[in-house]
Each structure stands twice: as structure tokens, then as C-alpha cells.
Design a protein around this motif. Sequence first.
Motif, PDB file in Angstrom:
ATOM      1  N   ASP A 213       0.930  -1.030  -0.089  1.00  0.00           N
ATOM      2  CA  ASP A 213      -0.270  -0.001  -0.035  1.00  0.00           C
ATOM      3  C   ASP A 213       1.070   1.303  -0.083  1.00  0.00           C
ATOM      4  O   ASP A 213       1.982   1.126   0.577  1.00  0.00           O
ATOM      5  CB  ASP A 213      -0.618  -0.014   1.127  1.00  0.00           C
ATOM      6  N   GLY A 214       0.362   2.298  -0.595  1.00  0.00           N
ATOM      7  CA  GLY A 214       1.133   3.494  -0.486  1.00  0.00           C
ATOM      8  C   GLY A 214       1.900   3.803  -1.736  1.00  0.00           C
ATOM      9  O   GLY A 214       3.038   4.519  -1.948  1.00  0.00           O
ATOM     10  N   HIS A 215       1.459   3.216  -3.161  1.00  0.00           N
ATOM     11  CA  HIS A 215       2.148   3.410  -4.301  1.00  0.00           C
ATOM     12  C   HIS A 215       2.203   4.839  -4.783  1.00  0.00           C
ATOM     13  O   HIS A 215       3.373   5.275  -5.238  1.00  0.00           O
ATOM     14  CB  HIS A 215       1.638   2.575  -5.626  1.00  0.00           C
ATOM     15  N   HIS A 216       1.096   5.545  -4.481  1.00  0.00           N
ATOM     16  CA  HIS A 216       1.208   7.083  -4.921  1.00  0.00           C
ATOM     17  C   HIS A 216       2.296   7.573  -3.959  1.00  0.00           C
ATOM     18  O   HIS A 216       2.873   8.516  -4.687  1.00  0.00           O
ATOM     19  CB  HIS A 216      -0.131   7.433  -4.553  1.00  0.00           C
ATOM     20  N   ARG A 217       2.541   7.367  -2.625  1.00  0.00           N
ATOM     21  CA  ARG A 217       3.551   7.962  -1.927  1.00  0.00           C
ATOM     22  C   ARG A 217       4.832   7.759  -2.510  1.00  0.00           C
ATOM     23  O   ARG A 217       5.915   8.429  -2.468  1.00  0.00           O
ATOM     24  CB  ARG A 217       3.360   7.544  -0.553  1.00  0.00           C
ATOM     25  N   TYR A 218       5.048   6.312  -2.747  1.00  0.00           N
ATOM     26  CA  TYR A 218       6.462   5.805  -3.125  1.00  0.00           C
ATOM     27  C   TYR A 218       6.685   6.640  -4.479  1.00  0.00           C
ATOM     28  O   TYR A 218       7.952   7.164  -4.650  1.00  0.00           O
ATOM     29  CB  TYR A 218       6.238   4.252  -3.364  1.00  0.00           C
ATOM     30  N   GLU A 219       5.950   6.641  -5.362  1.00  0.00           N
ATOM     31  CA  GLU A 219       6.219   7.188  -6.765  1.00  0.00           C
ATOM     32  C   GLU A 219       6.380   8.824  -6.654  1.00  0.00           C
ATOM     33  O   GLU A 219       7.066   9.447  -7.055  1.00  0.00           O
ATOM     34  CB  GLU A 219       5.148   6.994  -7.834  1.00  0.00           C
ATOM     35  N   THR A 220       5.621   9.230  -5.510  1.00  0.00           N
ATOM     36  CA  THR A 220       5.801  10.907  -5.001  1.00  0.00           C
ATOM     37  C   THR A 220       7.347  10.922  -4.516  1.00  0.00           C
ATOM     38  O   THR A 220       7.973  11.845  -4.750  1.00  0.00           O
ATOM     39  CB  THR A 220       4.788  11.181  -4.199  1.00  0.00           C
ATOM     40  N   ALA A 221       7.740   9.811  -3.735  1.00  0.00           N
ATOM     41  CA  ALA A 221       9.144  10.129  -3.154  1.00  0.00           C
ATOM     42  C   ALA A 221      10.205  10.202  -4.267  1.00  0.00           C
ATOM     43  O   ALA A 221      10.834  10.935  -4.065  1.00  0.00           O
ATOM     44  CB  ALA A 221       9.357   8.765  -2.229  1.00  0.00           C
ATOM     45  N   LEU A 222       9.828   9.185  -5.021  1.00  0.00           N
ATOM     46  CA  LEU A 222      10.918   9.233  -6.346  1.00  0.00           C
ATOM     47  C   LEU A 222      10.716  10.738  -6.905  1.00  0.00           C
ATOM     48  O   LEU A 222      11.916  11.026  -7.587  1.00  0.00           O
ATOM     49  CB  LEU A 222      10.592   8.104  -7.408  1.00  0.00           C
ATOM     50  N   ALA A 223       9.815  11.124  -7.454  1.00  0.00           N
ATOM     51  CA  ALA A 223       9.653  12.533  -8.149  1.00  0.00           C
ATOM     52  C   ALA A 223      10.347  13.703  -7.209  1.00  0.00           C
ATOM     53  O   ALA A 223      11.026  14.604  -7.905  1.00  0.00           O
ATOM     54  CB  ALA A 223       8.073  12.726  -8.423  1.00  0.00           C
ATOM     55  N   TYR A 224      10.119  13.487  -5.956  1.00  0.00           N
ATOM     56  CA  TYR A 224      10.637  14.628  -5.031  1.00  0.00           C
ATOM     57  C   TYR A 224      12.206  14.320  -5.157  1.00  0.00           C
ATOM     58  O   TYR A 224      13.020  15.449  -5.127  1.00  0.00           O
ATOM     59  CB  TYR A 224      10.151  14.490  -3.591  1.00  0.00           C
ATOM     60  N   ARG A 225      12.642  13.184  -4.997  1.00  0.00           N
ATOM     61  CA  ARG A 225      14.137  12.892  -4.953  1.00  0.00           C
ATOM     62  C   ARG A 225      14.748  13.586  -6.394  1.00  0.00           C
ATOM     63  O   ARG A 225      15.707  14.152  -6.461  1.00  0.00           O
ATOM     64  CB  ARG A 225      14.381  11.554  -5.113  1.00  0.00           C
ATOM     65  N   ASP A 226      14.258  13.230  -7.593  1.00  0.00           N
ATOM     66  CA  ASP A 226      14.614  13.691  -8.697  1.00  0.00           C
ATOM     67  C   ASP A 226      14.712  15.272  -9.006  1.00  0.00           C
ATOM     68  O   ASP A 226      15.347  15.890  -9.235  1.00  0.00           O
ATOM     69  CB  ASP A 226      13.667  13.021  -9.907  1.00  0.00           C
ATOM     70  N   GLU A 227      13.329  15.798  -8.272  1.00  0.00           N
ATOM     71  CA  GLU A 227      13.624  17.319  -8.377  1.00  0.00           C
ATOM     72  C   GLU A 227      14.625  18.005  -7.480  1.00  0.00           C
ATOM     73  O   GLU A 227      15.222  18.822  -7.893  1.00  0.00           O
ATOM     74  CB  GLU A 227      12.015  17.904  -7.704  1.00  0.00           C
TER      75      GLU A 227
END
Length: 432
Positions: A213-227
Motif C-alpha cells: 500500500d502507498g504506491h502513490h506515496r512511493y512514486e511521489t518520493a521518487l519524483a521529489y528526489r529527482d526534483e
Amino acid sequence: MPDIRPFRGLRYDMAQVGALSDVVAPPYDVIDASLQDRLYDASPYNVVRLELNRDEPDDAPGRDRHSRAARFLKEWLRSGILRPESHPALYVYHQIFSIDGRECTRRAFFARLRVEPFGSGRIHPHEQTLPGPKADRLALYRATDFNLSPIFGLYPDPTSEVQNALEAGIVDRTPMEAVDHLGVIHRLWPVEHSATHSTVQKLIGPAPVFIADGHHRYETALAYRDERAAALGGLDPDDPANFCLAALVGMSDPGLIIQPTHRLVSGFPGLTAEVLAARLAGQFAVEFVGEGDEGTRSAWESIEINEDQDILGFATTADNRRITARLLTDERMDALCPEHGPEWRSLGVSVLHELVFRDLLGDLGAPSCRYVHRLDEVVAATRDPGVDLACLVPPATMDLVENIASNHEKMPPKSTYFYPKLLTGLVLNPLK
């Protein structure tokens, strides 16, 4: 191997906020307006003001619910409402709950988990995501520079070595405890012993992590890291932005329970059991099992007894009748979904959406679904004039989740429901 790290989490100062139960909340995606109001009223420091701040009539760009969340967070840090751990820690986490008349305990631990793109390492998703929730979470990450709620990760640990190693350090220690709005008891113990951290990291070794659970949160963490990496011209390997907060559970834990996610469908006005059965004939063996509430319960009993993915239950509200439908052959699903593997095609929710909704009923309308998990919710919904068809689906098994995720596939949305939800507010993860 998955990179698991202890961290200096932020926790509430209980001397200032009183009861922990008053300041925690479920994840944002299960908080409706009524529950949001209850959480706001519970305490001026409830984490809902960070996790899901209210919209206000005068909101404008740069002055909205995310900026308000950031302001609350800053104020609470300054006043000591939230305090950082004195030393890096892993956190043992227990959830005690009742289901089907029996008491269960799910054992987990909180850690930082290094994020990596799916398919590039040892972290595997199992469900599809939607762009809207990811955009909303990313806006919150940008405003606060905090990871407020955990993802839920699963890892193979047949003999519970990892969890047992952690729990050896909490014997006779009093946990922090909260009771959520559903009556689930949540207990938390920080473990600061560095030798225990090393043992846990070594035991997890090359194990994969499957996101439950939390796929959206995980993909958000990836996007934040890349930013962050783009803005700074790169990140140090130990930068907190490389990690997300994760609650990790052994896949053999007795308290790990997957519940079904039933569909309440509109878009098929006037659909009767007779018409539905005629449409399903040829692909399914159809059986009429009754009417009304008793018929709904009979359909579910057939699914439970079967313990497989090839049987579905249907309640047509136009005539108050109930049927079960058992799949006769895999051939049509193989033809409809050749891009997916056999485990994905065998899922009850895949059969429902692809074969039933898209193929056999596709010319009758465009179905719109609401989702519930308990049989009593289905029973109540069959009296709702907005529901044309209630669909009972079998719960996915842990083996199916693992096999589909290992094959780099994602289940249809709302394929699994891991009960109970993780709490937000027990420990927060700074990203700077």
C-alpha cells in the motif's frame, strides 16, 4: 539489496499534546469529510492538519492547504510539539485488531527505505497508480519537505528473524499507544541500538520489498528526489531525499491479512439477473443463489468455500436477485489480455473488469465503481438506488501479489486491501 536505514524521526511530545490517540490519523486516501472534521476536533495538533489540511474558500496559489500544512509543521517544531529523536532509530510497530471474531496482531517496523525506479532493483509495485493523487502528494512534499505517512512494504521472512531481532530490544519496555477511529490498537517502540540496526540490515540482505500500500506515496518520493537532485546538481548518497518512510512487514506474519475489495457499480440501469446470466453464459457457469440480503450472503459463502479466483458473485438491484458465476475457461481472458501473465489474467478483479465489464457487458453502458470491503457494506449498498450491480470478488492471495509483482506487472486498481491501515503521526520523516 533494499537499503534500510535507521533515522531520527520526529514524534509528538506527549507532555504537550496529551493522548496520542488524539493526534494521529489514518492515511489521507481514507479520510472523508466527516472523519476529517472529527480529527480536526480531536486536537489542535492532530496530524490531519499536515496530512490532509482543509480547503478554504479564499485559497489561492501559494496560499492553500499545503502552505497551511507547512506553517503548522513549522510552528509545531518551534514550540516543541514535535521533537526529533535523540539518536537514529528503527521503530517496532504493532497493530492489534479483530477480524471475523478473532484477535490478530500484525508486527512491523518503521525505517527509511532508499527509493529506486521500479524495475531497476529489488522494490516491486503491485498496483497501478493515478496521476491526481501523485500530484497532490508532491505539492505537499514540496511545501513541507517532510514524508508524513509511510508506505507499506512486504519482504520474505519465513521464520520472522528480522522482526524477532528487533523485538529482543523492547522486552519489558512500555510502548507509545494509540487507538484509531476503528478501534485498532497501535503500539510503537523506538530501537536505538546500533548493533540491532546492523543485524536487521544484514538479515534483510538480498530480499525484495513488495509495496502493499502507498504506491502513490512511493512514486511521489521518487519524483521529489529527482526534483531535489536536479535543483542541487546531484545528491549525496546519504541525503534524506533519497529515502522514504516505510513500514515493513514479513510476508509470513500471521497478522498479514488481505481483504477483498468489492465493487458497487452504476451505469447499468435496469440490469436484471436474467439478462446478466444470459450475457455471462458461455464463459461462466451461472447459478441463481437467492434474493435480497440472504442471497448476497449465500453468494459470498460460495466464494469463501471455493477459495479460488475463478468465481464471482453478483447482486442485481433492479430485481433483487443474486447469482454466482464460475469461469469455465481461460481462453477468452488469454485473448483479451495477451500482454499480461497468467497470474494477472486469473485474478478475480481482472476477470471482472476485462471479461465481464469490458467484453460481455461493454455495450450496455460505462460502469462506474465504488469500493467496499465488508459484506455488510455490500448488503447495505444493494438498497441504494444509485447502485445497479454489486459485485463480490475473492481476496487476492499473498502468492499472487508476489508473483505478479515479481513479473514486473501491476494489478488493476483496488485489487488488494491490507487491513488495518497504517497510522500517520506515530513518527514523521524529514527529507532535508
